[in-house]
Design an enzyme around this catalytic site. Structure first.
Site, PDB file in Angstrom:
ATOM      1  N   ARG A   1      16.748  43.056  18.719  1.00  0.00           N
ATOM      2  CA  ARG A   1      16.972  43.907  19.890  1.00  0.00           C
ATOM      3  C   ARG A   1      18.409  43.708  20.384  1.00  0.00           C
ATOM      4  O   ARG A   1      18.940  42.585  20.345  1.00  0.00           O
ATOM      5  CB  ARG A   1      16.000  43.545  21.021  1.00  0.00           C
ATOM      6  CG  ARG A   1      14.578  44.027  20.795  1.00  0.00           C
ATOM      7  CD  ARG A   1      14.453  45.542  20.851  1.00  0.00           C
ATOM      8  NE  ARG A   1      13.081  46.003  20.696  1.00  0.00           N
ATOM      9  CZ  ARG A   1      12.545  46.422  19.548  1.00  0.00           C
ATOM     10  NH1 ARG A   1      13.268  46.455  18.433  1.00  0.00           N
ATOM     11  NH2 ARG A   1      11.289  46.839  19.513  1.00  0.00           N
TER      12      ARG A   1
ATOM     13  N   HIS B   1      19.490  51.645  14.448  1.00  0.00           N
ATOM     14  CA  HIS B   1      18.096  51.182  14.633  1.00  0.00           C
ATOM     15  C   HIS B   1      17.185  51.775  13.544  1.00  0.00           C
ATOM     16  O   HIS B   1      16.205  52.455  13.828  1.00  0.00           O
ATOM     17  CB  HIS B   1      17.583  51.549  16.037  1.00  0.00           C
ATOM     18  CG  HIS B   1      16.395  50.703  16.453  1.00  0.00           C
ATOM     19  ND1 HIS B   1      16.173  50.304  17.746  1.00  0.00           N
ATOM     20  CD2 HIS B   1      15.368  50.185  15.728  1.00  0.00           C
ATOM     21  CE1 HIS B   1      15.062  49.583  17.809  1.00  0.00           C
ATOM     22  NE2 HIS B   1      14.555  49.499  16.587  1.00  0.00           N
TER      23      HIS B   1
HETATM   24  P1  NDP Z   1       6.337  38.368  15.696  1.00  0.00           P
HETATM   25  O1  NDP Z   1       5.786  38.372  17.082  1.00  0.00           O
HETATM   26  O2  NDP Z   1       5.415  38.438  14.547  1.00  0.00           O
HETATM   27  O3  NDP Z   1       7.244  37.066  15.504  1.00  0.00           O
HETATM   28  C1  NDP Z   1       8.120  36.602  16.462  1.00  0.00           C
HETATM   29  C2  NDP Z   1       8.699  35.261  16.001  1.00  0.00           C
HETATM   30  O4  NDP Z   1       9.680  34.838  16.943  1.00  0.00           O
HETATM   31  C3  NDP Z   1       7.640  34.163  15.952  1.00  0.00           C
HETATM   32  O5  NDP Z   1       7.859  33.332  14.842  1.00  0.00           O
HETATM   33  C4  NDP Z   1       7.889  33.382  17.233  1.00  0.00           C
HETATM   34  O6  NDP Z   1       7.523  32.015  17.171  1.00  0.00           O
HETATM   35  C5  NDP Z   1       9.390  33.508  17.351  1.00  0.00           C
HETATM   36  N1  NDP Z   1       9.819  33.281  18.725  1.00  0.00           N
HETATM   37  C6  NDP Z   1       9.487  33.973  19.835  1.00  0.00           C
HETATM   38  N2  NDP Z   1      10.085  33.437  20.913  1.00  0.00           N
HETATM   39  C7  NDP Z   1      10.791  32.385  20.474  1.00  0.00           C
HETATM   40  C8  NDP Z   1      11.595  31.413  21.109  1.00  0.00           C
HETATM   41  N3  NDP Z   1      11.800  31.410  22.433  1.00  0.00           N
HETATM   42  N4  NDP Z   1      12.157  30.454  20.345  1.00  0.00           N
HETATM   43  C9  NDP Z   1      11.953  30.413  19.009  1.00  0.00           C
HETATM   44  N5  NDP Z   1      11.198  31.311  18.346  1.00  0.00           N
HETATM   45  C10 NDP Z   1      10.630  32.276  19.077  1.00  0.00           C
HETATM   46  O7  NDP Z   1       7.393  39.566  15.637  1.00  0.00           O
HETATM   47  P2  NDP Z   1       7.821  40.439  14.376  1.00  0.00           P
HETATM   48  O8  NDP Z   1       8.300  39.532  13.310  1.00  0.00           O
HETATM   49  O9  NDP Z   1       6.771  41.414  14.046  1.00  0.00           O
HETATM   50  O10 NDP Z   1       9.053  41.263  14.999  1.00  0.00           O
HETATM   51  C11 NDP Z   1      10.155  40.601  15.578  1.00  0.00           C
HETATM   52  C12 NDP Z   1      11.023  41.578  16.345  1.00  0.00           C
HETATM   53  O11 NDP Z   1      11.756  42.399  15.453  1.00  0.00           O
HETATM   54  C13 NDP Z   1      10.255  42.573  17.210  1.00  0.00           C
HETATM   55  O12 NDP Z   1       9.869  41.997  18.450  1.00  0.00           O
HETATM   56  C14 NDP Z   1      11.281  43.678  17.393  1.00  0.00           C
HETATM   57  O13 NDP Z   1      12.048  43.440  18.533  1.00  0.00           O
HETATM   58  C15 NDP Z   1      12.160  43.565  16.149  1.00  0.00           C
HETATM   59  N6  NDP Z   1      11.992  44.719  15.253  1.00  0.00           N
HETATM   60  C16 NDP Z   1      13.095  45.476  14.938  1.00  0.00           C
HETATM   61  C17 NDP Z   1      12.991  46.531  14.074  1.00  0.00           C
HETATM   62  C18 NDP Z   1      14.175  47.345  13.687  1.00  0.00           C
HETATM   63  O14 NDP Z   1      14.015  48.380  13.036  1.00  0.00           O
HETATM   64  N7  NDP Z   1      15.388  46.933  14.018  1.00  0.00           N
HETATM   65  C19 NDP Z   1      11.700  46.891  13.471  1.00  0.00           C
HETATM   66  C20 NDP Z   1      10.613  46.036  13.851  1.00  0.00           C
HETATM   67  C21 NDP Z   1      10.771  44.996  14.713  1.00  0.00           C
HETATM   68  P3  NDP Z   1       5.979  31.595  16.997  1.00  0.00           P
HETATM   69  O15 NDP Z   1       5.609  32.043  15.605  1.00  0.00           O
HETATM   70  O16 NDP Z   1       6.003  30.146  17.115  1.00  0.00           O
HETATM   71  O17 NDP Z   1       5.220  32.319  18.057  1.00  0.00           O
HETATM   72  C1  OXD Z   2       9.900  47.939  16.294  1.00  0.00           C
HETATM   73  C2  OXD Z   2      11.165  48.662  16.064  1.00  0.00           C
HETATM   74  O1  OXD Z   2       9.786  47.165  17.248  1.00  0.00           O
HETATM   75  O2  OXD Z   2      11.180  49.612  15.244  1.00  0.00           O
HETATM   76  O3  OXD Z   2       8.980  48.128  15.471  1.00  0.00           O
HETATM   77  O4  OXD Z   2      12.180  48.320  16.658  1.00  0.00           O
END
Ligand code: NDP
Ligand code: OXD
Length: 310
Positions: A225, A273
């Site tokens: 993000r 994006h």
């Molecule tokens: P998940 O919720 O599956 O994973 C999030 C990960 O981040 C987890 O491993 C979590 O740790 C870790 N995390 C969260 N907070 C912290 C913190 N404070 N410190 C350390 N680690 C942290 O999310 P996704 O993998 O599905 O997606 C991640 C992000 O990617 C989405 O939220 C979105 O913003 C972005 N995204 C962007 C896209 C694009 O096209 N650019 C497309 C899709 C998503 P834990 O496992 O321990 O909970």
């Molecule tokens: C998502 C994205 O959060 O596309 O899936 O950014």
């Protein structure tokens, strides 16, 4: 048995409605601005809903985010409390993100931005890069997307380290968990990839302190993000040489304003994006399945935790 669908463009809203109608013929599916009876709506399917968009729906059982992130839903200050939020994730989204991360990690690893600049200047410079096992790549966030990306990079041969909130075991990846280990995770990292959710704890995490812990001349890829990044700190780190190049897919304000300095920066690659965009034909199948499962069981695997923020 009614669903309201809301995306920023009416064309896309109509596309998603059509896909969902084909898959859920027993449901009434309406664009959010054409709902005849708000009390009949039990699910809303949304991407970046406007503030208060959910307020008229007093019988909502769940809100479906049309993406992995839920920050765009939580941004609504008038969001009804305690309505579960279902994320839309799946192999398609993960596959697309793996492709994007492979592309850009390899580009930075093989110094392609510099080679392209050399081509523009007709310069023949045979830059020698280390082999992948000698290149440390750090993945911030080891969830659905980060874990898959880390594993894929390890399979290519990179020295992959990953960081998450809770401890993880991923074959071929050295993992760190929690704030206390963040610095150790960063130390010596040469390509840093952000795949964290946007929460109070991760806002602005790509900042000068973080960049200064990386190996000098490191690259940064932000596919999570925009507000993870402190824009000014990146520009300064690029000027000082602490950071050599960056790939940015997400921005504080999207679309990125025409006069933003990132567009014309010689060492920043801007993508709009698109790292992993879910499309209606694929995504609607996941959404329909999730709604049916939630309707039958009151739960679903991809339920977000609104209090945690992801
Ligand atoms: P998940 O919720 O599956 O994973 C999030 C990960 O981040 C987890 O491993 C979590 O740790 C870790 N995390 C969260 N907070 C912290 C913190 N404070 N410190 C350390 N680690 C942290 O999310 P996704 O993998 O599905 O997606 C991640 C992000 O990617 C989405 O939220 C979105 O913003 C972005 N995204 C962007 C896209 C694009 O096209 N650019 C497309 C899709 C998503 P834990 O496992 O321990 O909970
Ligand atoms: C998502 C994205 O959060 O596309 O899936 O950014």
């Amino acid at each position: 048995m009614s669903i309201a669908v809301s995306l920023p463009s009416s064309d896309k809203t109509e596309w998603w409605c059509q896909m969902l109608r084909d898959l859920m013929p027993d449901w009434n599916i309406y664009p959010i601005d054409k709902v005849p009876d708000p009390d009949a709506i039990t699910y809303s399917v949304v991407w970046r809903p406007s503030t208060g968009a959910m307020t008229p729906f007093r019988n909502l059982k769940a809100i479906v985010s049309l993406g992995a992130g839920i920050d765009h839903v939580l941004a609504d200050e008038k969001l009804p409390e305690d309505v579960p939020i279902i994320r839309t994730v799946g192999t398609d989204l993960t596959q697309r993100m793996k492709e994007y991360i492979a592309l850009h990690v390899l580009r930075h690893h093989r110094e392609l931005p510099q080679i392209q600049a050399n081509q523009a200047a007709h310069v023949w410079d045979q830059i020698i890069v280390p082999p992948a096992p000698e290149r440390r790549v750090g993945i911030m966030g080891l969830g659905n997307l980060g874990a898959a990306a880390a594993q894929m990079l390890a399979q290519i041969g990179f020295n992959v380290v990953g960081w998450s909130r809770s401890p993880k075991t991923i074959t071929g990846v050295t993992t760190y968990a929690g704030d206390a280990s963040f610095g150790t995770f960063l130390d010596g990292t040469e390509i840093l990839v952000c795949l964290l959710p946007l929460t109070d704890s991760t806002l602005g995490i790509l900042n000068a302190d973080t960049f200064n812990r990386l190996k000098r001349g490191a690259s940064v890829i932000n596919a999570a993000r925009g507000p993870h990044l402190v824009d000014r700190d990146l520009i300064e780190a690029l000027s000082s040489g602490q950071i050599a190049a960056a790939t940015l897919d997400v921005f504080h304000v999207e679309p990125l304003s025409k006069d933003h300095p990132f567009w014309g920066h010689p060492r920043i690659t801007v993508t709009p994006h698109v790292a992993s965009m879910i499309d209606a034909p694929t995504g609607s199948k996941i959404v329909a399945k999730n709604i049916r499962t939630f309707e039958e069981t009151g739960s679903v695997a991809d339920l977000a935790d609104a209090k945690r923020g992801y």
